[in-house]
Structure formats: structure tokens, C-alpha cells
Design a protein around this motif. Sequence first.
Motif, PDB file in Angstrom:
ATOM      1  N   LEU A 249       1.599  46.081 -20.755  1.00  0.00           N
ATOM      2  CA  LEU A 249       2.175  45.760 -19.449  1.00  0.00           C
ATOM      3  C   LEU A 249       1.942  44.291 -19.097  1.00  0.00           C
ATOM      4  CD1 LEU A 249       1.086  48.916 -17.418  1.00  0.00           C
ATOM      5  CD2 LEU A 249       3.440  48.228 -17.904  1.00  0.00           C
ATOM      6  N   ALA A 250       0.696  43.810 -19.339  1.00  0.00           N
ATOM      7  CA  ALA A 250       0.383  42.404 -19.058  1.00  0.00           C
ATOM      8  C   ALA A 250       1.251  41.488 -19.912  1.00  0.00           C
ATOM      9  CB  ALA A 250      -1.094  42.142 -19.322  1.00  0.00           C
ATOM     10  N   ALA A 251       1.421  41.819 -21.197  1.00  0.00           N
ATOM     11  CA  ALA A 251       2.216  40.980 -22.101  1.00  0.00           C
ATOM     12  C   ALA A 251       3.664  40.891 -21.635  1.00  0.00           C
ATOM     13  CB  ALA A 251       2.142  41.537 -23.515  1.00  0.00           C
ATOM     14  N   LEU A 252       4.227  42.019 -21.171  1.00  0.00           N
ATOM     15  CA  LEU A 252       5.610  42.001 -20.678  1.00  0.00           C
ATOM     16  C   LEU A 252       5.740  41.104 -19.451  1.00  0.00           C
ATOM     17  CD1 LEU A 252       6.539  45.776 -21.049  1.00  0.00           C
ATOM     18  CD2 LEU A 252       7.468  43.868 -22.393  1.00  0.00           C
ATOM     19  N   GLU A 253       4.770  41.174 -18.540  1.00  0.00           N
ATOM     20  CA  GLU A 253       4.838  40.326 -17.347  1.00  0.00           C
ATOM     21  C   GLU A 253       4.589  38.868 -17.706  1.00  0.00           C
ATOM     22  OE1 GLU A 253       3.030  40.038 -12.831  1.00  0.00           O
ATOM     23  OE2 GLU A 253       2.823  41.911 -13.949  1.00  0.00           O
ATOM     24  N   MET A 254       3.703  38.619 -18.678  1.00  0.00           N
ATOM     25  CA  MET A 254       3.480  37.240 -19.131  1.00  0.00           C
ATOM     26  C   MET A 254       4.768  36.651 -19.691  1.00  0.00           C
ATOM     27  SD  MET A 254      -0.221  37.527 -21.042  1.00  0.00           S
ATOM     28  CE  MET A 254      -1.747  37.834 -20.153  1.00  0.00           C
ATOM     29  N   ARG A 255       5.436  37.429 -20.520  1.00  0.00           N
ATOM     30  CA  ARG A 255       6.688  36.929 -21.110  1.00  0.00           C
ATOM     31  C   ARG A 255       7.720  36.656 -20.024  1.00  0.00           C
ATOM     32  NH1 ARG A 255      10.015  40.712 -25.164  1.00  0.00           N
ATOM     33  NH2 ARG A 255      10.329  41.827 -23.188  1.00  0.00           N
ATOM     34  N   ALA A 256       7.820  37.577 -19.049  1.00  0.00           N
ATOM     35  CA  ALA A 256       8.787  37.391 -17.967  1.00  0.00           C
ATOM     36  C   ALA A 256       8.454  36.143 -17.151  1.00  0.00           C
ATOM     37  CB  ALA A 256       8.802  38.628 -17.070  1.00  0.00           C
ATOM     38  N   ARG A 257       7.169  35.921 -16.874  1.00  0.00           N
ATOM     39  CA  ARG A 257       6.757  34.744 -16.101  1.00  0.00           C
ATOM     40  C   ARG A 257       7.087  33.466 -16.862  1.00  0.00           C
ATOM     41  NH1 ARG A 257       2.503  33.781 -12.424  1.00  0.00           N
ATOM     42  NH2 ARG A 257       2.705  35.989 -11.916  1.00  0.00           N
ATOM     43  N   LEU A 258       6.817  33.445 -18.154  1.00  0.00           N
ATOM     44  CA  LEU A 258       7.100  32.249 -18.950  1.00  0.00           C
ATOM     45  C   LEU A 258       8.599  32.019 -19.110  1.00  0.00           C
ATOM     46  CD1 LEU A 258       5.041  30.239 -20.255  1.00  0.00           C
ATOM     47  CD2 LEU A 258       4.058  32.363 -19.386  1.00  0.00           C
ATOM     48  N   ASP A 259       9.361  33.116 -19.169  1.00  0.00           N
ATOM     49  CA  ASP A 259      10.824  32.974 -19.215  1.00  0.00           C
ATOM     50  C   ASP A 259      11.335  32.341 -17.928  1.00  0.00           C
ATOM     51  OD1 ASP A 259      10.983  34.034 -21.733  1.00  0.00           O
ATOM     52  OD2 ASP A 259      11.594  36.050 -21.089  1.00  0.00           O
ATOM     53  N   HIS A 260      10.715  32.698 -16.803  1.00  0.00           N
ATOM     54  CA  HIS A 260      11.098  32.105 -15.524  1.00  0.00           C
ATOM     55  C   HIS A 260      10.760  30.619 -15.498  1.00  0.00           C
ATOM     56  CE1 HIS A 260      11.815  31.785 -11.231  1.00  0.00           C
ATOM     57  NE2 HIS A 260      10.596  31.290 -11.069  1.00  0.00           N
TER      58      HIS A 260
END
Length: 444
Positions: A304-315
Motif C-alpha cells: 500500500l505504501a509503495a503504491l502511494e509513493m509511486r502515485a506521489r512521485l508521479d504527481h
Amino acid sequence: MGGTHPRFSVAEADMPLLAPTNESERLAALHALGIVDSAPEAAYDEITELAAQICGCPVSHISFIDDDRRWLKARYGLPAEVTDAPRETAVCTTTICGTELLVIPDLKRDPRFENSPMVSLTPPCRFYCGMPLITDEGYALGTLCVMDFEPRQLSFEQTEALRMLSHQVLAQLELRRKLIEYHQTIRQLEQARLETAAERARAEELLRNVLPAPIADELTQRGRVQPKYTRSATILFADIQGFTQLAERTEPASLIHLLDEYFSALDEIGARYGLEKVKTMGDAYMAVAGVISPDRRHSIDVCLAALEMRARLDHLRAQCEAIGERALQLRIGIHTGPVISGVVGNRRMTFDIWGDAVNTAWFMEAFGVAGHINVSETVAGHVHGLFELRSRGPIEAKHARTHEMFFLNGLKREYSRNADGSLPNEHFLAEYRRIGGSRLALER
């Protein structure tokens, strides 16, 4: 006296101001006691009354000679409003310039005091006997005096009694000095205690910024940290693709700011999902879950953390592209396995983990793809019921070992509340709790 109090109407006298040779030091010693203008005290009042009774005099007082006045600490036979007088008009000013009793049988017949305001009082003061109050350091701070409205003499026993009573006044002054020193010491100790506590709090806060809180507490309490074997932990490695090329062309301050922005985002997200940052190495980031606060579902938490990290970095990448700056992507690798954790070093201490699982997690990251999350077969086995996974097949590592790898694409559609599958919905939370998940940070 006929039961009436004399009226002291003091006038200025043309008398030279007398002062001891150590006047500046004497005044400093007097001011250090803080006794001038202090409240009445029974001990001083009793001494003045006793002095008057022993000497058979209607008036007695204890006075202190300040910069410009004579101030009465205690009085007997004088009205309450009589407290001070100009220093130059007071006979006690002469008394403190000597070291022995000053006895004046008749003030009116003494050339030094025949014009003194005391002689002009109604009734006039005729007899005076004063003992200077000289401290062990040699400072005459004031006097113990007896007075009468008729000329007279004191017996040897009376003068000796007055001397002894002056010693009692000095004993009271010494007690006052020691009490002042005691309070100063208490204040200094309290200040030192507060400073020590603040320094300790700062040190402990710094320690907690460097080490996980439970590790910092163990180190504070025991002075060392016992190495710990954890049978199952989930390790996350991440690095920024294209960072090396960017570093060659970017001003150092801007580069550090960029790294700080990226890693701060990873720290914030990781903390909410129970990850503990282990270290950063250049543009690489390493964290672990299940070691500091064991949780049966740490593999799910890390995914879950990895998915949110990726989404944050994509932003962040989208923001950079919008202003024409070079965008960077995150590559993430995750593996679950046994590790040993502990603290190394005795000066710049660091929390670290070791074991084959750490190497495997690094391998997942090193053989990953920018913008993707690469997980091991073990992680996939733990999370496949909740997440969309895509098999990559076996990938060969060192020493002829192969690893089954999977791309973690996101949460399954029925468990996601957004299109990219990075945020769980209520159905996920219900299933997560049912299978033993306990990360309260997911409740938002």
C-alpha cells in the motif's frame, strides 16, 4: 517619657559626611543582604526591647546606614512612623566609622553633636550608646543603639550586655546571608536541572530522529541495543531513475532540495503505513516493516505504501513536466523474509538490517523498471488476494539463482477508491481487518 513618644522633626545639619574607609565594599555587602526596607522581624524587635531593658533606657533601635540614610530595622520606644533619617544627621553614621562602642553621656556637651537635630528634639535626646554591627569580613553595616532623654552612664555589665546583643544581631544577619545563598543555590540547581532536562530531551529527540523510537528508548535505558532476529519482515528499496545524469547537470543546492522533497514524501507515506526508514544512499532509499512494530500483514502495508509513493512521485513528475523541468521516476523493489536488526557504531550510530532477504529486496529493485513496483514471489503470495499482479517470470540473479518476479500494478478494482488503484476503499479495509491487519493509519 511619661508614656509619650518623642517627635523626631529632623532638619539638615551642616556636618561633614563620615564614611568608613571601605565604604563601597560595605555598601555592596549591605545591599547583598537585601535587609534595608525589609519587613519587621520578631527576632530584631526582641533584641531592641531587651537592650532597652538591660540598659534602663527608654529608646533602643537597630539601624542600617545606606547610601544616603539611616534606616531602622527595629525600634523600641519610638513611634512606628520613625524609620529613617538623612545619613549626615545620624549619630550612627559616626558609630560605623569605629570598631567599639560609641558612648556619649551628654550629646549637648559633645562638640561633635551639640548642634545635632537629635538634641533639638522634644524632648531632646541627651544620652547615646551605639555598637557598630561589624561582619566577619570587616564591614560595619549598622548599629545597635540605646538612647535616653537625660545625661547618664552605663555600667560595665550593661555595656558588655549591649556587645553580646550586637553579636545576636550579627548572627541574625549571618542567617539571612546563608538563607540568601541557600535560595540562590536552589535556583541555580533548579536552573541546572531544567537545562539538563532540556538538553536530555533534545538529545533524546535527536536520537529518535536518527533511530526508531523503540530502539532509541532501549539505548537510553540500557546503554546498548540487543540485536534482534525477525522471522518475517518486508523490505522496500527505491531509487530515482535518471538521478546520476541529473546530478551531473544540476546545481548542488537544487539537487539536495530535490532529494529532500522526494525522500520527505517517502518518509511521510512510509510512517503512516508502519515502515521504518533504515537509510538513504545517494538516490537510493531503504525501509522495512515488521521489525520495530511486528504486524502480521506488513507485506500488505508495504505494498500500500509503495503504491502511494509511486502515485506521489508521479504527481511530482507531472508538476516538473508542466514547467519544462526534467522529470524523474521511482523504481521500487519489495521482498519479505527473515532479517537481523540492530544498531552499529558507538558515535554516529545507525539502525540497520542484515540477511539474505535484504539482498533479495535489493535485487527486486535493481531488476525493476522505472515507474513500476517489482515484488518477489513471497510478497506476491502474501498479497495476491487484494492486489493486481503481473508475472514477469523467473529472472536470473548472481550465483545462478533465479527469482520469480511480479509487477505490483495496484489494488484490485473492487478494493480501490481511485482509478490508478493506489488508495484502498471501505471494502478493502473490511477485508484487511478480517485477515488480521491492524494499521490504524489506513483509517482516514
